[in-house]
Design a protein around this motif. Structure first.
Motif, short mmCIF file in Angstrom:
data_model
loop_
_atom_site.label_atom_id
_atom_site.label_comp_id
_atom_site.label_asym_id
_atom_site.label_seq_id
_atom_site.Cartn_x
_atom_site.Cartn_y
_atom_site.Cartn_z
N LEU A 291 0.83 -1.21 0.00
CA LEU A 291 0.00 0.00 0.00
C LEU A 291 0.86 1.26 0.00
CD1 LEU A 291 -2.79 -1.06 2.52
CD2 LEU A 291 -3.07 -0.72 0.06
N SER A 292 1.95 1.25 0.77
CA SER A 292 2.82 2.43 0.81
C SER A 292 3.50 2.66 -0.54
CB SER A 292 3.86 2.29 1.91
OG SER A 292 4.76 1.23 1.64
N LYS A 295 0.88 4.09 -2.86
CA LYS A 295 0.54 5.47 -2.48
C LYS A 295 1.48 6.46 -3.16
CE LYS A 295 0.25 8.61 1.47
NZ LYS A 295 0.45 8.78 2.93
N ARG A 298 1.68 7.82 -9.05
CA ARG A 298 0.57 8.59 -9.63
C ARG A 298 0.65 8.44 -11.14
NH1 ARG A 298 -1.54 12.80 -6.28
NH2 ARG A 298 -2.03 14.06 -8.09
N GLU A 335 -4.61 9.19 -9.24
CA GLU A 335 -3.93 8.34 -8.27
C GLU A 335 -3.82 6.91 -8.77
OE1 GLU A 335 -2.69 9.70 -5.67
OE2 GLU A 335 -3.84 11.54 -5.35
N LEU A 469 -3.84 7.40 3.13
CA LEU A 469 -3.93 6.98 1.74
C LEU A 469 -4.98 7.84 1.02
CD1 LEU A 469 -3.86 3.07 2.05
CD2 LEU A 469 -1.98 4.60 1.49
N PRO A 470 -4.81 8.08 -0.29
CA PRO A 470 -5.73 8.96 -1.02
C PRO A 470 -7.19 8.54 -0.81
CG PRO A 470 -3.87 8.35 -2.40
CD PRO A 470 -3.75 7.53 -1.16
N THR A 471 -7.99 9.46 -0.30
CA THR A 471 -9.37 9.15 0.08
C THR A 471 -10.30 10.28 -0.32
OG1 THR A 471 -8.62 7.87 1.99
CG2 THR A 471 -10.91 8.59 2.00
N THR A 719 2.50 4.31 7.22
CA THR A 719 3.15 5.62 7.35
C THR A 719 4.67 5.47 7.40
OG1 THR A 719 1.23 6.47 8.55
CG2 THR A 719 3.29 7.70 8.75
N THR A 722 6.03 4.49 4.01
CA THR A 722 5.92 5.63 3.09
C THR A 722 7.03 6.64 3.34
OG1 THR A 722 3.51 5.36 2.99
CG2 THR A 722 4.40 7.47 2.28
#
Length: 738
Positions: A291-292, A295, A298, A335, A469-471, A719, A722
């Motif tokens: 996930l990191s 994230k 792009r 994203e 995370l992009p939300t 976090t 990332t």
């Protein structure tokens, strides 16, 4: 002790491992009772035991030991091989085997396995495998059952142990009876009883390690945690180990600490006073890494071009999207990964349709996949999105205990993945799904963070949002949706506010009743009334917070069956031990069964009970269930995958909807009354909802917003990875090994 040899004349009653049968002997016809596994009518067996007098059956022999004599003559061998005990071998093959292998046929089959049947005409690999397994299990398992029975280990448990340890079963169990907990056959206290009978020391390292390991996993799975604080685990283990133990046999804290160090790396991981089962740590860590990594990626479509596409789509559909909805569409294309969250009536479905439409227009050759954690959720997603959808399990080819078809090495061919009902996805399934994705796969997670979290460990959706995370959160409830009291009251509950009900609108009812038994009676009357109004069994969803109690699912299911599908001469029934299935019954699948195409939580109706001829030319009874158009057949041995589904728990209802929802609200369910539980149940209703109970119970549920707290390190781990990737520019975060 009395001993008899004779043929079983009639099997009267079978309940799990216990069987009562009439047995014809040279002396008299007697009834035997005891732990007898896999005995069929007409078999000759030897039994030993003590006489008892049963108030209904009279004189009985309570069996302490039994055995099935090994056939010695050619005729006995043929009769045995041709019997129902041996799968895949008919009368013709039995004669050929006996003629070629002689009087040692069964010994040859047991010792040499499929190799012993290799040169026998008409017996291929599959048939040989079935014959060998049947012969071995009939005699070897019988011996193992007899040896373990004296320690309180049942026949079904012995069968599971035999599957794991084969002929070494007894030796392994005598050394370490706590293997029973590793295989989830019994809990620690029950294993302790078995160990005492075997003479295992209370200070045994096997005992201490098993207790720590068992309590860690039990706490995680009962509470949804990924880890337990070390101090809490030590305290609980000390209490469990020293319960009813004399001073000399008490386990000290030092011994417990040593146990944790022994278990570290092999079974557990300790990180900053947090103790993880190793497999949960691995899943959480791998999920955070992937996930990191995503994230930080792009890929963009020029915004002016995208805005033109949105305007064009609105004109074509005759709709105007809200600003947050348009923002969600833009963010999807900007994203690599996006979370879309929002409650009922906020337009998630509208946005998903728009996203898919525009993505297809911009990338017509790209592969789009849609998935959800349950069968009913995936079917619902397919309907609203106008695109085929599947369960996550099916999408990645995952079956329990096996490596998925698509994994960290073999990636899923997909350019855009949409995952709905993400609040239901646990840390293991989320990790396996992300493992299966290429780095450049665009992914949209959709869910309602205020619904119940997954049944299994983790609070993945909330932790993903918390990590930054992009939300996009859709918060505006559209005016048309607010006209529904179901939606408006669901939002009120979610905000901690009491219900507002206008009885004239006819979509939301609250019936005041305090007595749990009367609540159950009113639930049944309500269901009957809706049935009279033309609603089918599938249209009526009765949800209870708990299984136990007068208004729990167990009691409700029996009463609802009697009311909605009463017995009559035209309806066939299956009675399996204490369980009964009747033609027309509403049932729920409680295990994922990918081969049958049904999954945990799927609800169906029994449409047929009949006798059929299987691939081995044997006549077997089968039961057919209709799961929303999917026809699935079961044999009696497979019915452990089914339960009555007239009433189900709110947890089991996640991902599904029904026109009518009926929910009891009683203080008897105090321990389960929580805001997210009631919110989840209410949002299952499409047309009408009926709450039956007390205002006090509703106030308790609405006021309790604490049950969502779970021990999870996913957010902080995302976090940390990332920050590390941003600082060092590393691009290896998705690593993983199986």
């Amino acid at each position: 002790m009395n001993s008899y040899i004779g043929k079983v004349a009639k099997v009267l009653y079978r309940n799990g491992d216990f069987l009562i049968a009439k047995m014809q002997t040279e002396v008299e016809e007697l009834v035997i009772k005891g732990s007898i596994f896999g005995v069929d009518k007409g078999e000759e067996i030897q039994v030993q035991g003590d006489w008892e007098t049963h108030p209904k059956f009279g004189k009985q022999l309570a069996v302490t030991f039994w055995e099935r004599p090994i056939p010695q003559t050619k005729d006995q061998i043929i009769a045995f091989l041709a019997s129902s005990l041996v799968k895949g071998c008919g009368a013709k093959q039995a004669v050929i085997i006996a003629e070629q292998l002689g009087e040692d046929a069964l010994s040859i089959i047991s010792q040499q396995g499929e190799q012993g049947l290799r040169n026998i005409k008409g017996i291929g690999q599959k048939r040989a495998s079935n014959i060998v397994e049947s012969v071995r299990s009939t005699f070897e398992v019988q011996r193992i059952i007899a040896e373990l029975l004296v320690f309180g280990i049942t026949a079904s448990m012995a069968m599971r142990l035999y599957k794991e340890y084969q002929s070494n079963t007894v030796a392994i169990l005598l050394e370490n009876p706590y293997k029973l907990t590793e295989l989830n056959l019994i809990g620690f206290l029950k294993a302790d009883e078995v160990a005492r009978k075997m003479g295992i020391s209370p200070l045994s390292g096997f005992r201490i390690d098993a207790c720590v390991n068992y309590l860690l996993k039990k706490t995680c799975f009962n509470s949804g945690h990924c880890y337990v604080l070390e101090d809490e685990l030590l305290r609980d283990a000390e209490q469990a180990l020293n319960h009813n133990t004399v001073e000399a046999d008490k386990v000290s804290m030092d011994e417990l600490a040593q146990s944790i160090y022994r278990l570290e790396e092999k079974h557990i991981v300790i990180e900053d006073n947090c103790v993880y089962p190793k497999f949960l740590f691995t899943y959480e860590d791998r999920l955070a890494r992937k996930l990191s990594e995503m994230k930080g990626s792009r890929d963009g479509v020029a915004l002016p071009s995208l805005d033109k596409q949105i305007i064009k789509y609105q004109k074509k559909q005759g709709i105007i999207l809200a600003e947050k909805q348009r923002d969600a569409i833009r963010r999807l294309f900007e994203e690599q990964m996006l979370i879309l969250t929002g409650g009922p009536g906020t337009g998630k479905t509208t946005v998903i349709r728009a996203m898919l439409n525009m993505y297809k227009g911009i990338h017509p050759e790209n592969i789009i996949c849609l998935a959800a954690p349950t069968g009913k959720a995936s079917r619902q997603l397919s309907e609203v999105a106008g695109h085929d959808a599947s369960t996550i399990h099916r999408l990645i080819g995952y079956q329990q205990g096996e490596i998925p078809v698509y994994n960290w090495q073999d990636k899923l061919p997909c350019d855009l993945l949409v995952v709905d009902e993400m609040s239901m996805v646990d840390v293991q399934l989320a990790s396996l799904l992300m493992d299966a994705l290429e780095k450049n796969t665009k992914i949209l997670f959709v869910g309602d963070r205020d619904q119940l979290p997954s049944v299994s460990p983790g609070n993945v959706l909330s932790e993903m949002i918390r990590s930054g995370l992009p939300t996009v959160a859709l918060t505006e409830v559209f005016r048309q949706a607010l006209e529904s009291q179901i939606i408006s009251n669901a939002h009120r509950v979610n905000q901690g506010k009491s219900l507002l009900i206008d009885s004239d609108k006819g979509d939301f009812y609250f019936i005041n009743q305090e007595d749990p038994k009367r609540i159950a009676a009113l639930i049944i009357r309500s269901a009957l009334r809706f049935q009279e109004l033309g609603y089918s069994l599938s249209d009526i969803l009765i949800l209870s917070p708990m299984k136990k109690g007068p208004a729990g699912t167990l009691a409700l299911n029996d009463q609802l069956r009697d009311a909605l599908n009463p017995s009559d001469s035209t309806k066939k029934e299956w009675e399996i031990g204490k369980r009964l299935f009747r033609l027309g019954d509403k049932v729920i699948q409680i295990k994922n069964n990918q081969s049958k195409g049904v999954f945990n939580g799927d609800i169906g109706v029994i449409t047929k009970i009949s006798k059929e001829v299987n691939e081995n030319n044997e006549t077997v009874e089968k039961m057919t269930c209709d799961f929303m158009g999917i026809k699935v057949s079961y044999e009696k041995s497979e019915t452990n995958e089914l339960e009555l589904g007239y009433a189900i728990t709110i947890h089991k209802s996640q991902g599904g909807e029904a026109p009518i929802v009926i929910i009891p609200a009683t203080t008897n369910h105090y321990v389960m009354l929580a805001r997210n539980l009631m919110y989840t149940g209410m949002t299952r209703a499409k047309e009408k909802i009926v709450l039956i109970g007390t205002q006090k119970a509703m106030e308790i549920a609405i006021g309790n917003n604490k049950l969502t707290d779970r021990n999870s390190g996913l957010s902080s781990r995302i976090t940390s990875y990332t920050e590390y990737n941003n600082r060092f520019g590393r691009d290896d975060a998705s690593g993983g090994s199986g």
